[in-house]
Write a protein that holds these residues in place. Structure first.
Motif, PDB file in Angstrom:
ATOM      1  N   GLY A 116       0.811  -1.209   0.000  1.00 26.45           N
ATOM      2  CA  GLY A 116       0.000   0.000   0.000  1.00 26.45           C
ATOM      3  C   GLY A 116       0.848   1.264   0.000  1.00 26.45           C
ATOM      4  O   GLY A 116       0.539   2.248  -0.690  1.00 26.45           O
ATOM      5  N   VAL A 117       1.945   1.243   0.751  1.00 22.62           N
ATOM      6  CA  VAL A 117       2.860   2.387   0.785  1.00 22.62           C
ATOM      7  C   VAL A 117       3.526   2.558  -0.576  1.00 22.62           C
ATOM      8  O   VAL A 117       3.699   3.681  -1.072  1.00 22.62           O
ATOM      9  CB  VAL A 117       3.920   2.198   1.886  1.00 22.62           C
ATOM     10  CG1 VAL A 117       4.954   3.321   1.833  1.00 22.62           C
ATOM     11  CG2 VAL A 117       3.260   2.147   3.255  1.00 22.62           C
ATOM     12  N   VAL A 119       2.353   1.840  -3.486  1.00 29.27           N
ATOM     13  CA  VAL A 119       1.394   2.435  -4.426  1.00 29.27           C
ATOM     14  C   VAL A 119       1.421   3.959  -4.323  1.00 29.27           C
ATOM     15  O   VAL A 119       1.523   4.674  -5.328  1.00 29.27           O
ATOM     16  CB  VAL A 119      -0.028   1.904  -4.146  1.00 29.27           C
ATOM     17  CG1 VAL A 119      -1.062   2.760  -4.876  1.00 29.27           C
ATOM     18  CG2 VAL A 119      -0.149   0.456  -4.579  1.00 29.27           C
ATOM     19  N   VAL A 120       1.332   4.465  -3.105  1.00 31.18           N
ATOM     20  CA  VAL A 120       1.272   5.912  -2.886  1.00 31.18           C
ATOM     21  C   VAL A 120       2.561   6.586  -3.346  1.00 31.18           C
ATOM     22  O   VAL A 120       2.538   7.601  -4.061  1.00 31.18           O
ATOM     23  CB  VAL A 120       1.006   6.221  -1.398  1.00 31.18           C
ATOM     24  CG1 VAL A 120       1.085   7.726  -1.141  1.00 31.18           C
ATOM     25  CG2 VAL A 120      -0.356   5.692  -0.985  1.00 31.18           C
ATOM     26  N   THR A 121       3.705   6.038  -2.958  1.00 30.86           N
ATOM     27  CA  THR A 121       4.983   6.676  -3.303  1.00 30.86           C
ATOM     28  C   THR A 121       5.290   6.569  -4.793  1.00 30.86           C
ATOM     29  O   THR A 121       5.920   7.468  -5.362  1.00 30.86           O
ATOM     30  CB  THR A 121       6.129   6.070  -2.480  1.00 30.86           C
ATOM     31  OG1 THR A 121       6.102   4.633  -2.595  1.00 30.86           O
ATOM     32  CG2 THR A 121       6.008   6.445  -1.013  1.00 30.86           C
ATOM     33  N   ILE A 124       3.080   9.439  -6.351  1.00 33.53           N
ATOM     34  CA  ILE A 124       3.579  10.769  -5.996  1.00 33.53           C
ATOM     35  C   ILE A 124       4.924  11.036  -6.671  1.00 33.53           C
ATOM     36  O   ILE A 124       5.161  12.121  -7.219  1.00 33.53           O
ATOM     37  CB  ILE A 124       3.713  10.899  -4.466  1.00 33.53           C
ATOM     38  CG1 ILE A 124       2.326  10.876  -3.816  1.00 33.53           C
ATOM     39  CG2 ILE A 124       4.451  12.188  -4.098  1.00 33.53           C
ATOM     40  CD1 ILE A 124       2.353  10.904  -2.302  1.00 33.53           C
ATOM     41  N   GLY A 263       1.375   2.268 -10.236  1.00 33.57           N
ATOM     42  CA  GLY A 263       0.769   2.514  -8.934  1.00 33.57           C
ATOM     43  C   GLY A 263      -0.740   2.356  -8.973  1.00 33.57           C
ATOM     44  O   GLY A 263      -1.337   1.749  -8.075  1.00 33.57           O
ATOM     45  N   ALA A 267      -2.910  -0.499  -7.127  1.00 28.49           N
ATOM     46  CA  ALA A 267      -3.945  -0.026  -6.213  1.00 28.49           C
ATOM     47  C   ALA A 267      -5.287  -0.693  -6.516  1.00 28.49           C
ATOM     48  O   ALA A 267      -6.037  -1.066  -5.605  1.00 28.49           O
ATOM     49  CB  ALA A 267      -4.088   1.501  -6.307  1.00 28.49           C
TER      50      ALA A 267
END
Length: 271
Positions: A116-117, A119-121, A124, A263, A267
């Protein structure tokens, strides 16, 4: 197929993933976490596997730049001011991540090593990469057009950017290259400096993690690490040469879009 053979095949795949992604700004650690979760790679060496096989990729860079590395070391011994300045800049860039990693790396792994981390990074980081690579996004022309013209302030900026790469999905190469470009280093030069900075950084990380967890490794674990190490070395040899050729005509925008798409796809499957 026996369980031990399957385990080695998984280690081989992860080695190829590491060597392919380590020097592209798409996060090798993030890809290892995602692929490792996909193929259910679980073993007692997981704490050190990713770091040690990264050393295989780093050795590929040492081999490719062996003449420049030898020139740097010989020049430092002979107290050549240009080579000493470059070595000083590598040391300055190395220190921030070394200090923060030694203090917080266990907490960082416990908190952030999760798909999950990643995906976000990934998303971004992709957006930031696209923003930096916009036409005229960086108002001032680069001031450092070669390794020898990088200032200590620019080296420090790259070192601070490298600290962000401790969060999986950020990308060590991506953060240092983009950080260098923002600091005024020309794109290809920032990439080469990122390669040179990777050498002490990953050597130190591999030695540190191996020492901390050596007692936990079985013979099967060591075999898996050896297989991953070799595959990372071979695949990185191909990728680094290809990346340097790619950068003579292209920007990093394609990698920014890749990060965002990957990502979002991951997700979708996670959430």
């Amino acid at each position: 197929m026996t369980e031990s053979t399957l385990h080695l095949l998984k280690a081989m795949l992860l080695g190829i993933v590491e060597g392919t992604t380590e020097f592209l700004p798409i996060s090798s650690t993030g890809h290892l976490i995602l692929v490792g979760a996909w193929i259910d790679f679980q073993s007692t060496e997981s704490k050190v596997f990713e770091v040690v096989i990264q050393l295989g990729a780093i050795l590929a860079v040492v081999w490719i730049f062996r003449q420049r590395v030898w020139q740097l070391l010989a020049g430092a011994v002979q107290r050549d001011t240009v080579e000493l300045a470059l070595m000083r800049n590598i040391a300055i860039a190395f220190l921030p991540a070394a200090v923060i990693g030694a203090i917080f790396i266990s907490s960082i792994k416990a908190l952030f090593f999760h798909p999950g981390v990643v995906v976000v990074t990934l998303v971004i980081g992709g957006i930031i990469m696209l923003w930096v690579e916009r036409p005229n996004a960086l108002k001032k022309a680069p001031t450092a057009l070669s390794l020898e013209t990088i200032s200590w302030k620019q080296a420090l900026a790259v070192g601070c950017a490298q600290c962000l790469a401790m969060i999986p999905g950020t990308s060590r190469s991506g953060s240092t290259i983009i950080g260098g470009m923002i600091a005024g280093i020309e794109r290809k030069t920032a990439t080469e400096f990122s390669f040179f900075l990777a050498m002490p950084t990953m050597f130190a990380a591999a030695i540190y993690d191996s020492y901390r967890h050596a007692a936990e490794l079985s013979q099967a674990d060591i075999m898996a690490i050896a297989v991953g190490f070799v595959m990372a070395f071979l695949s990185a040899l191909l990728v680094v040469r290809g990346l340097l050729a790619f950068l003579t005509k292209h920007t990093y925008r394609v990698f920014g879009w890749y990060r965002i798409v990957l990502g979002l796809v991951v997700a979708y499957f996670i959430f």
